[in-house]
Design a protein around this motif. Structure first.
Motif, short mmCIF file in Angstrom:
data_model
loop_
_atom_site.label_atom_id
_atom_site.label_comp_id
_atom_site.label_asym_id
_atom_site.label_seq_id
_atom_site.Cartn_x
_atom_site.Cartn_y
_atom_site.Cartn_z
N LEU A 164 0.85 -1.18 0.00
CA LEU A 164 0.00 0.00 0.00
C LEU A 164 0.89 1.23 0.00
CD1 LEU A 164 -1.33 -2.21 2.22
CD2 LEU A 164 -3.22 -0.59 2.04
N THR A 165 0.65 2.17 -0.90
CA THR A 165 1.42 3.42 -0.95
C THR A 165 0.49 4.59 -0.68
OG1 THR A 165 1.09 3.71 -3.33
CG2 THR A 165 3.03 2.44 -2.62
N SER A 166 1.01 5.58 0.02
CA SER A 166 0.25 6.79 0.34
C SER A 166 1.15 8.00 0.17
CB SER A 166 -0.29 6.76 1.78
OG SER A 166 -1.14 5.66 1.98
N PRO A 167 0.60 9.16 -0.24
CA PRO A 167 1.41 10.37 -0.37
C PRO A 167 1.68 11.00 0.98
CG PRO A 167 -0.85 10.85 -0.97
CD PRO A 167 -0.79 9.37 -0.70
N LEU A 168 2.82 11.66 1.11
CA LEU A 168 3.16 12.45 2.30
C LEU A 168 2.98 13.92 1.94
CD1 LEU A 168 6.39 10.58 3.48
CD2 LEU A 168 4.08 10.36 4.38
N ARG A 169 2.18 14.63 2.73
CA ARG A 169 1.87 16.03 2.43
C ARG A 169 2.17 16.91 3.63
NH1 ARG A 169 -0.96 16.28 -2.29
NH2 ARG A 169 -1.99 14.37 -3.00
N ASP A 170 2.48 18.19 3.33
CA ASP A 170 2.65 19.17 4.39
C ASP A 170 1.29 19.72 4.80
OD1 ASP A 170 1.90 20.89 2.38
OD2 ASP A 170 3.91 21.65 1.99
N PRO A 171 1.22 20.55 5.87
CA PRO A 171 -0.10 21.06 6.30
C PRO A 171 -0.84 21.83 5.23
CG PRO A 171 1.54 21.40 8.02
CD PRO A 171 2.29 20.89 6.82
N ALA A 172 -0.12 22.43 4.29
CA ALA A 172 -0.77 23.18 3.22
C ALA A 172 -1.23 22.30 2.08
CB ALA A 172 0.15 24.27 2.68
N GLY A 173 -0.94 21.00 2.13
CA GLY A 173 -1.34 20.09 1.07
C GLY A 173 -0.29 19.83 0.03
N GLY A 174 0.89 20.45 0.18
CA GLY A 174 1.96 20.23 -0.78
C GLY A 174 2.55 18.83 -0.65
N LEU A 175 2.95 18.27 -1.78
CA LEU A 175 3.47 16.90 -1.82
C LEU A 175 4.92 16.88 -1.34
CD1 LEU A 175 2.29 14.18 -2.65
CD2 LEU A 175 3.34 14.47 -4.89
N LEU A 176 5.20 16.08 -0.29
CA LEU A 176 6.54 15.97 0.27
C LEU A 176 7.24 14.67 -0.12
CD1 LEU A 176 5.91 17.27 3.90
CD2 LEU A 176 6.81 18.54 1.96
N GLY A 177 6.48 13.67 -0.54
CA GLY A 177 7.07 12.38 -0.87
C GLY A 177 6.00 11.30 -0.81
N ALA A 178 6.42 10.08 -0.52
CA ALA A 178 5.48 8.96 -0.46
C ALA A 178 6.01 7.92 0.51
CB ALA A 178 5.27 8.35 -1.85
N VAL A 179 5.10 7.09 1.03
CA VAL A 179 5.45 6.01 1.95
C VAL A 179 4.77 4.73 1.47
CG1 VAL A 179 3.54 6.58 3.52
CG2 VAL A 179 5.51 5.27 4.36
N ALA A 180 5.49 3.63 1.58
CA ALA A 180 4.96 2.32 1.21
C ALA A 180 5.00 1.40 2.43
CB ALA A 180 5.75 1.71 0.05
N VAL A 181 3.89 0.71 2.67
CA VAL A 181 3.80 -0.28 3.74
C VAL A 181 3.48 -1.62 3.06
CG1 VAL A 181 2.64 -0.97 5.85
CG2 VAL A 181 2.99 1.45 5.37
N PHE A 182 4.35 -2.61 3.28
CA PHE A 182 4.15 -3.89 2.62
C PHE A 182 4.32 -5.02 3.63
CE2 PHE A 182 8.46 -2.48 2.18
CZ PHE A 182 9.28 -3.59 2.37
N SER A 183 3.51 -6.07 3.43
CA SER A 183 3.48 -7.20 4.37
C SER A 183 3.69 -8.51 3.61
CB SER A 183 2.14 -7.24 5.11
OG SER A 183 1.90 -6.01 5.78
N ASP A 184 4.33 -9.45 4.30
CA ASP A 184 4.59 -10.76 3.72
C ASP A 184 3.29 -11.57 3.71
OD1 ASP A 184 5.62 -13.09 2.79
OD2 ASP A 184 6.87 -13.53 4.55
N LEU A 185 2.93 -12.08 2.53
CA LEU A 185 1.70 -12.86 2.39
C LEU A 185 1.96 -14.36 2.40
CD1 LEU A 185 -0.18 -10.85 -0.38
CD2 LEU A 185 -0.48 -10.73 2.09
N THR A 186 3.20 -14.79 2.68
CA THR A 186 3.52 -16.22 2.61
C THR A 186 2.68 -17.03 3.59
OG1 THR A 186 5.78 -15.67 1.94
CG2 THR A 186 5.38 -17.90 2.76
N ALA A 187 2.68 -16.63 4.85
CA ALA A 187 1.90 -17.37 5.86
C ALA A 187 0.41 -17.30 5.55
CB ALA A 187 2.18 -16.80 7.25
N LEU A 188 -0.04 -16.13 5.08
CA LEU A 188 -1.46 -15.98 4.77
C LEU A 188 -1.84 -16.87 3.60
CD1 LEU A 188 -4.05 -14.46 5.49
CD2 LEU A 188 -3.38 -12.71 3.82
N LYS A 189 -0.95 -16.95 2.60
CA LYS A 189 -1.25 -17.80 1.45
C LYS A 189 -1.25 -19.27 1.85
CE LYS A 189 0.43 -16.86 -2.61
NZ LYS A 189 -0.79 -16.51 -3.34
#
Length: 811
Positions: A549-574
């Motif tokens: 899952l990726t989401s944008p990082l923004r400052d209080p004014a709404g300006g784009l500062l970058g992005a963050v990705a959160v990823f999880s291993d699906l091996t056990a789930l699969k």
């Protein structure tokens, strides 16, 4: 007479120096060359005025030459105005005419039509003007008027620095030209005398002053003047001598009668010398008296300079408070300094205390009365340590011993702290200069304290976030606007097989493609992304299934500062999913086997019964016909069952490709339309204008909707209504098939999609099971429910949406 002649020659020299300096600064610029020519001819005209009014030889010739130079001077001003106003096309049309008129009037000025006679007498220059003098004066005034109109028009259009330059140029030219026109053209034209013409060039003093002002402040004509400190000091000295010189001139006649020339010269030199050294003596005397009266005088400039340098280097709050206390104590020479800071509950606490004399130290608890007074006044107050705790606003020097000075530390409009100072080590009271210095230092300290507090909060938040990010089991990767990795937690290191030291601070290109591509896309367009399952390649060549899952990082004014990705291993789930599917499959096979055994048992019993009777009744013609009919029917039932089982075994059909979900629905409706018409059932199906794209097999999906619509058709009586709805929501395509039949009994709803479960009298119970298998093969979810509050059932299928080319739809 000699004085005025020397003054005019000096003014002419200044004109030529000005012309040379402007031309030298940028000789290629048209504006500079035009101004230089104007200043050059202004100097020549000034010299001719000086010669005509002071030298009696060839007076007539010089006077006529003065008129010639005046005509040329007016032409150079007009040309400078055209160039400065930036109207070259207009000058190309009017310039030749202006040059022709200037030449004609210059030639005319050398004749008796303009000047008949000129002679120098005791009263001044007497000029006899000719018949063309008024025409000559009119043409000069016209040139100047047109030039000023052009400059004024350009000024109205200009803005910023160019507008300031034009304003300065117009002001520097207006008064000198107006004065020269009045004294050298209008007054002689009205009174037929030229005695005041000698004063015309004197107005150039204003021209020089404003032009130099334009050079210094606005870089007029791109000229830069570097004024040294000694030059400004000398100018200040000359200005300070003006009142003394005015007084000396008023008394000059009496002094000239009283003293000899030598004595008068010595008196004048002594007068100037005393006037020059008076400011220095006054300054030295003032410092001496201040040192005597105030004993120790703080170095205000040095203290402020040192405080600014030190306070900007420290970010630790405790170190900053100690530095503030030490700086204030060293600057004022106090016995103790206590710095109070504001708590969240509105009270103050002693954050730092520095004391050299315990008996005169400041309190470690801020009295409520002091706090209220400081909050109300927001300026320093002095507390008399021997007056029972009374306090009053500071109104000047105090003489009581053991006094305590409270200085508020203000950030914005709020008091964030208080600096309490004990009495001075010298025993002096706090003077107004000390209070001013402390107020300035407190303001600087307020900014530094606020920055340190914010820095402390940022550090705590960063540590908190790092602890959270470091302990979660999901990988977290963040990039900044420049595309460099700023966060790479422990789980990300384990999942990717990359070291944090090799990734942190490096470019995004170092990340695996499964993370790099969605991160870069989100950082570019600011859109969040969900990748349900991607293969994360590891350095050893292996791959790991992950949910990203990726989401944008923004400052209080709404300006784009970058992005963050959160990823999880699906091996056990699969693996759990595979185990769950295996268990479900086994249970499904148990039900399927039981159902198959039950469905095959009935035709086999019938066939077996006829087979047992066949030897005894073989010759019975009726029995043989009955045998052929029953056995053929039961074998047909088993063949139909086998066909349905084959469809159940291959629910997905062929390979999946991008298609428009409206197409298989429309084909199924079209195929069943004759049955619908035969039974008198109305169908409401509107495919809609927008494509509904999914990944799937057209034939399998058509079979799915044929089964659902066919079941609804079988469940309804004649005259019923059938609705097929297609809509999209949150990335899913939803199809609803609703009928007006009797509905589904509640006890059958949980088991509707199991094999051999049916509410029909002669149904096989495999139709809905096949529908469920086709839906599962297309990653869709299918469920059934009754219409609330009325008759009928609703079958709902939810498909995941995919981006693909649309397929034509039959309406």
């Amino acid at each position: 007479m000699l004085t005025s002649f020397v003054l005019l020659i000096l003014l002419a020299t200044l004109h030529w120096l000005l012309s040379f300096h402007v031309l030298r600064s940028n000789r290629h610029a048209l504006e500079n060359r035009a101004f230089a020519f104007f200043a050059l001819f202004t100097g020549l005209w000034t010299v001719s005025i000086a010669v005509a009014h002071h030298i009696p030889r060839s007076t007539l010739v010089v006077t006529r030459l003065t008129f010639v130079l005046g005509a040329i001077l007016a032409f150079t001003f007009l040309r400078m105005a055209f160039i400065t106003a930036d109207v070259p096309s207009l000058w190309l049309r009017l310039g030749p005419l202006a040059l022709f008129l200037t030449t004609a009037f210059s030639v005319l000025a050398l004749t008796s039509y303009v000047v008949v006679d000129a002679r120098l007498v005791q009263a001044g220059l007497i000029v006899v003007y000719g018949v063309a003098h008024a025409l000559f004066a009119s043409h000069v005034v016209l040139y100047f008027a047109v030039g000023f109109l052009l400059l004024a028009s350009s000024y109205r259009r200009a803005f910023g620095l160019m507008r300031a330059r034009l304003r300065c140029l117009i002001m520097s030219l207006s008064l000198p030209i107006l004065g020269a026109v009045i004294t050298n053209l209008l007054l002689p034209l009205l009174f037929n005398r030229s005695t005041v013409g000698v004063y015309g060039p004197v107005f150039a003093v204003v021209f020089f002053a404003l032009t130099v002002h334009g050079f210094i402040r606005y870089r007029l004509f791109d000229v830069t003047l570097f004024i040294t400190h000694s030059a400004t000091s000398m100018s200040a000295l000359l200005v300070s001598l003006i009142p003394s010189l005015v007084f000396l001139l008023a008394c000059w006649s009496r002094l000239a009668r009283t003293f000899q020339p030598t004595e008068l010269l010595l008196f004048l030199m002594a007068f100037v010398l005393v006037g020059a050294v008076t400011p220095t003596i006054r300054q030295m005397t003032g410092r001496a008296l201040d040192s005597y009266v105030f004993r120790t005088r703080p170095d205000y400039k040095g203290a402020l300079r040192q405080a600014s340098r030190l306070l900007t280097r420290v970010l630790s709050l405790n170190s900053l408070l100690r530095l503030i206390a030490k700086t204030i104590a060293d600057s004022i020479g106090t016995t103790s300094v206590t710095v109070f800071l504001l708590r969240g509950d509105g009270s103050f606490w002693a954050a730092c205390n520095e004391s050299s004399r315990p008996e005169t130290s400041t309190p470690l608890v801020l009295p409520d009365s002091i706090q209220r007074t400081l909050t109300e006044l927001k300026r320093p107050i002095i507390l008399d340590g021997t007056a029972g705790g009374r306090h009053e606003p500071s109104q000047g020097p105090r003489t009581e011993p053991h006094e305590i000075l409270f200085v508020p530390v203000v950030s914005g409009d709020e008091i964030i702290g208080v600096v309490a100072l004990g009495s001075k080590r010298s025993g002096d009271p706090f003077f107004s200069q000390d209070i001013d210095l402390l107020s300035t230092l407190a303001n600087q300290a307020g900014v530094a304290i606020k920055n340190a507090q914010l820095y402390e909060q940022v550090v705590l938040i960063n540590e908190y976030l790092q602890n959270i990010v470091g302990t979660i089991e999901s990988g977290v990767v963040a990039i900044n606007r420049a595309g460099h990795v700023t966060i790479f937690n422990r789980a990300a290191e384990q999942l990717t097989g990359l070291g944090v030291d090799a990734i942190l601070g490096r470019a995004i290109a170092e990340l695996p493609a499964a993370l790099r591509q969605p991160l870069a896309a989100t950082a570019e367009d600011g859109q969040a992304r969900v990748l349900a399952e991607v293969e994360l390649a590891k350095p050893g060549g292996s791959a790991l299934p992950v949910l990203c899952l990726t989401s944008p990082l923004r400052d209080p004014a709404g300006g784009l500062l970058g992005a963050v990705a959160v990823f999880s291993d699906l091996t056990a789930l699969k693996q759990l999913e595979m185990e769950r599917r295996r268990a479900e499959r086994l249970a499904y096979f148990e039900v399927l086997a039981a159902g198959i055994g039950h469905e095959i048992k009935n035709p086999l019993v019938a066939i077996k019964t006829f087979a047992q009777l066949l030897p005894r009744k073989f010759l019975d013609e009726q029995f043989r016909q009955e045998f052929a009919r029953v056995v053929g029917r039961e074998i047909g039932r088993m063949e139909h069952l086998a066909g349905r089982l084959r469809a159940l075994a291959r629910p997905g059909g062929g390979p999946h490709r991008a298609l428009d979900l409206r197409a298989p629905i429309a084909d199924a409706v079209e195929l069943l339309q004759p049955r619908l018409d035969e039974k008198g059932i109305a169908i409401r199906w509107t495919p809609g204008p927008n494509p509904s794209q999914v990944q799937g097999d057209h034939a399998a999906l058509e079979q799915l909707f044929l089964n659902l619509i066919g079941n609804a058709l079988d469940a309804m009586e004649a005259g019923g209504a059938l609705s097929v709805r297609l809509r999209s929501t949150e990335g899913r395509m939803i199809v609803e098939v609703e009928d007006t039949g009797p509905g589904i009994p509640d006890e059958f709803l949980p088991r509707m999609f199991e094999p051999f479960v049916t509410t029909k009298l002669h149904g096989s119970g495999l139709g809905l099971a096949i529908c469920a298998s086709i839906a599962n093969a297309h990653r869709a979810r299918i469920h059934a429910s009754n219409v609330p509050g009325q008759r009928g059932a609703v079958f709902t299928i939810e498909f995941p949406a995919e981006v693909a080319a649309s397929t034509p739809v039959k309406a």
